[in-house]
Design a protein around this motif. Structure first.
Motif, PDB file in Angstrom:
ATOM      1  N   SER A  33       1.071  -0.807  -0.264  1.00 54.29           N
ATOM      2  CA  SER A  33       0.206  -0.044  -0.236  1.00 54.29           C
ATOM      3  C   SER A  33       0.586   1.537  -0.025  1.00 54.29           C
ATOM      4  CB  SER A  33      -0.993  -0.042   1.190  1.00 54.29           C
ATOM      5  OG  SER A  33      -1.673  -0.907   1.219  1.00 54.29           O
ATOM      6  N   PHE A  34       0.942   2.271  -1.283  1.00 54.27           N
ATOM      7  CA  PHE A  34       1.340   3.785  -1.126  1.00 54.27           C
ATOM      8  C   PHE A  34       0.928   4.808  -1.978  1.00 54.27           C
ATOM      9  CE2 PHE A  34       3.107   1.079  -4.012  1.00 54.27           C
ATOM     10  CZ  PHE A  34       3.765   1.324  -5.564  1.00 54.27           C
ATOM     11  N   ASP A  35       1.511   5.672  -2.148  1.00 53.49           N
ATOM     12  CA  ASP A  35       0.504   6.500  -3.378  1.00 53.49           C
ATOM     13  C   ASP A  35       1.935   7.377  -3.682  1.00 53.49           C
ATOM     14  OD1 ASP A  35      -2.522   5.965  -2.709  1.00 53.49           O
ATOM     15  OD2 ASP A  35      -1.960   7.109  -1.021  1.00 53.49           O
ATOM     16  N   VAL A  36       1.570   7.766  -4.844  1.00 60.44           N
ATOM     17  CA  VAL A  36       2.663   8.458  -5.166  1.00 60.44           C
ATOM     18  C   VAL A  36       1.870   9.614  -6.332  1.00 60.44           C
ATOM     19  CG1 VAL A  36       3.792   8.904  -7.473  1.00 60.44           C
ATOM     20  CG2 VAL A  36       3.824   6.152  -6.398  1.00 60.44           C
ATOM     21  N   GLN A  37       1.918  10.520  -5.617  1.00 56.46           N
ATOM     22  CA  GLN A  37       1.639  12.140  -6.178  1.00 56.46           C
ATOM     23  C   GLN A  37       2.019  12.430  -7.532  1.00 56.46           C
ATOM     24  OE1 GLN A  37      -0.071  13.915  -4.652  1.00 56.46           O
ATOM     25  NE2 GLN A  37       0.076  11.744  -2.982  1.00 56.46           N
ATOM     26  N   ARG A  38       1.470  13.517  -8.116  1.00 57.87           N
ATOM     27  CA  ARG A  38       1.959  13.490 -10.255  1.00 57.87           C
ATOM     28  C   ARG A  38       3.010  13.923 -10.040  1.00 57.87           C
ATOM     29  NH1 ARG A  38      -1.573  13.998 -13.916  1.00 57.87           N
ATOM     30  NH2 ARG A  38      -3.479  13.426 -12.678  1.00 57.87           N
ATOM     31  N   GLY A  39       3.870  13.562 -11.153  1.00 62.59           N
ATOM     32  CA  GLY A  39       5.101  14.781 -10.961  1.00 62.59           C
ATOM     33  C   GLY A  39       6.464  14.110 -10.012  1.00 62.59           C
ATOM     34  N   GLU A  40       5.362  12.477  -9.148  1.00 61.20           N
ATOM     35  CA  GLU A  40       7.116  12.815  -8.085  1.00 61.20           C
ATOM     36  C   GLU A  40       8.043  11.600  -8.729  1.00 61.20           C
ATOM     37  OE1 GLU A  40       5.861  12.522  -4.049  1.00 61.20           O
ATOM     38  OE2 GLU A  40       5.436  11.246  -4.766  1.00 61.20           O
ATOM     39  N   LYS A  41       9.359  11.683  -8.538  1.00 58.47           N
ATOM     40  CA  LYS A  41      10.147  11.075  -8.881  1.00 58.47           C
ATOM     41  C   LYS A  41      10.404   9.996  -7.688  1.00 58.47           C
ATOM     42  CE  LYS A  41      12.557  14.288  -9.521  1.00 58.47           C
ATOM     43  NZ  LYS A  41      13.779  15.285 -10.067  1.00 58.47           N
ATOM     44  N   ILE A  42      10.329   8.417  -8.073  1.00 56.54           N
ATOM     45  CA  ILE A  42      10.342   7.020  -6.379  1.00 56.54           C
ATOM     46  C   ILE A  42      11.377   6.195  -7.302  1.00 56.54           C
ATOM     47  CG2 ILE A  42       8.902   5.637  -5.956  1.00 56.54           C
ATOM     48  CD1 ILE A  42       7.566   8.399  -4.936  1.00 56.54           C
ATOM     49  N   VAL A  43      11.844   6.181  -6.731  1.00 58.12           N
ATOM     50  CA  VAL A  43      13.140   5.496  -6.849  1.00 58.12           C
ATOM     51  C   VAL A  43      12.600   4.080  -5.542  1.00 58.12           C
ATOM     52  CG1 VAL A  43      15.364   4.575  -6.851  1.00 58.12           C
ATOM     53  CG2 VAL A  43      14.734   6.414  -7.689  1.00 58.12           C
ATOM     54  N   VAL A  44      12.685   2.432  -6.786  1.00 53.97           N
ATOM     55  CA  VAL A  44      12.493   1.432  -6.173  1.00 53.97           C
ATOM     56  C   VAL A  44      13.760   0.627  -5.615  1.00 53.97           C
ATOM     57  CG1 VAL A  44      11.201  -0.539  -5.981  1.00 53.97           C
ATOM     58  CG2 VAL A  44      10.206   0.946  -7.232  1.00 53.97           C
ATOM     59  N   LEU A  45      14.496   0.483  -4.485  1.00 59.26           N
ATOM     60  CA  LEU A  45      15.575  -0.414  -4.315  1.00 59.26           C
ATOM     61  C   LEU A  45      14.862  -1.396  -3.228  1.00 59.26           C
ATOM     62  CD1 LEU A  45      18.058   2.463  -2.983  1.00 59.26           C
ATOM     63  CD2 LEU A  45      17.736   1.399  -4.801  1.00 59.26           C
ATOM     64  N   GLY A  46      16.014  -2.078  -3.634  1.00 61.35           N
ATOM     65  CA  GLY A  46      15.746  -3.481  -2.509  1.00 61.35           C
ATOM     66  C   GLY A  46      16.460  -4.706  -3.352  1.00 61.35           C
ATOM     67  N   PRO A  47      16.775  -6.095  -2.527  1.00 56.20           N
ATOM     68  CA  PRO A  47      18.426  -6.868  -3.061  1.00 56.20           C
ATOM     69  C   PRO A  47      17.174  -7.715  -4.470  1.00 56.20           C
ATOM     70  CG  PRO A  47      16.907  -7.764  -1.495  1.00 56.20           C
ATOM     71  CD  PRO A  47      16.692  -5.685  -1.098  1.00 56.20           C
ATOM     72  N   SER A  48      17.883  -8.235  -5.058  1.00 55.25           N
ATOM     73  CA  SER A  48      17.494  -9.292  -6.349  1.00 55.25           C
ATOM     74  C   SER A  48      16.738 -10.129  -5.536  1.00 55.25           C
ATOM     75  CB  SER A  48      18.845  -9.675  -6.842  1.00 55.25           C
ATOM     76  OG  SER A  48      20.100  -8.624  -7.378  1.00 55.25           O
ATOM     77  N   GLY A  49      15.060 -10.120  -6.319  1.00 54.05           N
ATOM     78  CA  GLY A  49      14.363 -11.096  -6.163  1.00 54.05           C
ATOM     79  C   GLY A  49      13.345 -10.198  -5.493  1.00 54.05           C
ATOM     80  N   THR A 101      13.053  16.891 -16.357  1.00 52.16           N
ATOM     81  CA  THR A 101      12.991  16.944 -17.367  1.00 52.16           C
ATOM     82  C   THR A 101      11.297  16.859 -16.997  1.00 52.16           C
ATOM     83  OG1 THR A 101      14.319  17.697 -19.101  1.00 52.16           O
ATOM     84  CG2 THR A 101      12.677  18.255 -19.562  1.00 52.16           C
ATOM     85  N   LEU A 102      11.261  15.459 -17.328  1.00 50.88           N
ATOM     86  CA  LEU A 102      10.108  15.074 -17.127  1.00 50.88           C
ATOM     87  C   LEU A 102       9.191  15.531 -15.877  1.00 50.88           C
ATOM     88  CD1 LEU A 102      10.855  11.233 -17.809  1.00 50.88           C
ATOM     89  CD2 LEU A 102      10.018  12.795 -19.946  1.00 50.88           C
ATOM     90  N   ALA A 103       9.858  15.260 -14.816  1.00 53.32           N
ATOM     91  CA  ALA A 103       8.848  15.979 -13.726  1.00 53.32           C
ATOM     92  C   ALA A 103       8.577  17.317 -13.643  1.00 53.32           C
ATOM     93  CB  ALA A 103      10.163  15.309 -12.429  1.00 53.32           C
ATOM     94  N   GLU A 104       9.516  18.079 -14.241  1.00 57.03           N
ATOM     95  CA  GLU A 104       9.235  19.793 -14.671  1.00 57.03           C
ATOM     96  C   GLU A 104       7.267  19.516 -15.602  1.00 57.03           C
ATOM     97  OE1 GLU A 104      12.377  21.186 -16.167  1.00 57.03           O
ATOM     98  OE2 GLU A 104      13.067  21.277 -13.929  1.00 57.03           O
ATOM     99  N   GLN A 105       7.258  18.298 -16.498  1.00 53.82           N
ATOM    100  CA  GLN A 105       5.972  18.339 -17.184  1.00 53.82           C
ATOM    101  C   GLN A 105       4.810  17.804 -16.459  1.00 53.82           C
ATOM    102  OE1 GLN A 105       7.879  16.190 -21.007  1.00 53.82           O
ATOM    103  NE2 GLN A 105       9.236  18.466 -21.236  1.00 53.82           N
ATOM    104  N   GLY A 106       5.645  17.554 -15.514  1.00 59.37           N
ATOM    105  CA  GLY A 106       4.062  16.814 -14.580  1.00 59.37           C
ATOM    106  C   GLY A 106       3.686  14.941 -14.775  1.00 59.37           C
ATOM    107  N   ILE A 107       5.121  14.553 -15.440  1.00 60.61           N
ATOM    108  CA  ILE A 107       5.097  12.453 -15.398  1.00 60.61           C
ATOM    109  C   ILE A 107       5.803  12.501 -13.919  1.00 60.61           C
ATOM    110  CG2 ILE A 107       6.016  10.832 -17.023  1.00 60.61           C
ATOM    111  CD1 ILE A 107       6.134  12.737 -18.959  1.00 60.61           C
ATOM    112  N   THR A 108       5.198  11.303 -13.971  1.00 57.41           N
ATOM    113  CA  THR A 108       5.392  11.372 -12.509  1.00 57.41           C
ATOM    114  C   THR A 108       6.221   9.414 -13.345  1.00 57.41           C
ATOM    115  OG1 THR A 108       2.786  10.687 -12.001  1.00 57.41           O
ATOM    116  CG2 THR A 108       4.076   9.659 -10.982  1.00 57.41           C
TER     117      THR A 108
END
Length: 241
Positions: A21-37, A180-187
């Motif tokens: 469960s989580f939310d992402v706002q419009r234009g946010e840059k989210i990085v998903v980290l974690g070990p392989s698998g 640049t994508l974030a500035e254009q509102g692309i999530t």
């Protein structure tokens, strides 16, 4: 822009994603980290239903994503750049970029070409339009893949290991494009193993392990004072590596 509630993905009895469960706002840059698998790539692939989820809910821009969703409409809204770029080797850069808008969105060829030239300019390789993928470097192919996805005018962009095998200069270029994508509102949601890149690009870090989200924090907090022992061990291992 994205709302995930109690979402799970199974492969038989194996739980690949466990009640996320989580939310992402419009234009946010989210990085998903974690070990392989840990389920990182599986997670972002649920957003364009390359990997359909089995329970819970996903909403993108208020639209429920499920087995009744039009994949054509969804993948116009949610673009993806794959780790290996997946460019069509028999097509020029320009044709790679214009094929889907013409076939899926019914954009006239002339308009599709004009749009493609604009996006190739935006990602810094307008002079490569008439070349073929084999004639390009890895960084250039990555930029073509981004331009191709942008030609579908998505609201969300998914990146699966966008900096794999790229040199530092090319990585800097990817950071600039994402800004640049974030500035254009692309999530944007990005799966990566690159710690320095993550710290530079992310508005938030999602840290996963064994199909679960253990932390969702700003990058400075994650990299300096992680909330869980698992994240701390992960970071220590990455530093030693």
């Amino acid at each position: 822009m994205i709302a995930v509630h109690n979402m799970s993905k199974l492969y038989g009895e194996f739980v690949a994603l466990d009640r996320l469960s989580f939310d992402v706002q419009r234009g946010e840059k989210i990085v998903v980290l974690g070990p392989s698998g840990s389920g990182k790539s599986t997670l972002i692939r649920t957003f364009n239903r390359i990997e359909p989820h089995d329970s819970g809910s996903i909403l993108i821009d208020g639209k429920v994503i499920n087995d009744k969703t039009s994949l054509t409409e969804l993948r116009c809204m949610v673009g993806m750049v794959f780790q290996n770029y997946n460019l069509f080797p028999h097509l020029s850069v320009l044709d790679n970029c214009t094929l889907a808008p013409q076939l899926v969105r019914n954009v006239p060829r002339k308009d599709a070409q004009e749009m493609a030239h604009n996006f190739l300019k935006q990602v810094g390789i307008p002079e490569q339009a008439n070349k073929y993928p084999i004639q390009l470097s890895g960084g250039q192919q990555q930029r073509v893949a981004i331009a191709r996805a942008l030609c579908m005018q998505p609201e969300v962009m998914l990146f699966d290991e966008p900096t794999a095998a790229l040199d530092p200069e090319a990585i800097t270029g990817v950071v600039s494009i994402m800004d640049t994508l974030a500035e254009q509102g692309i999530t944007t949601l990005c799966v990566t193993h690159e710690m320095a890149f993550s710290r530079r690009i992310a508005d938030k870090i999602i840290f996963m392990d064994q199909g679960r989200i253990l932390e969702i924090t700003p990058p400075e907090q994650f990299f300096t004072t992680p909330q869980t022992e698992r994240a701390n061990n992960f970071l220590n291992q990455m530093i030693r590596y």
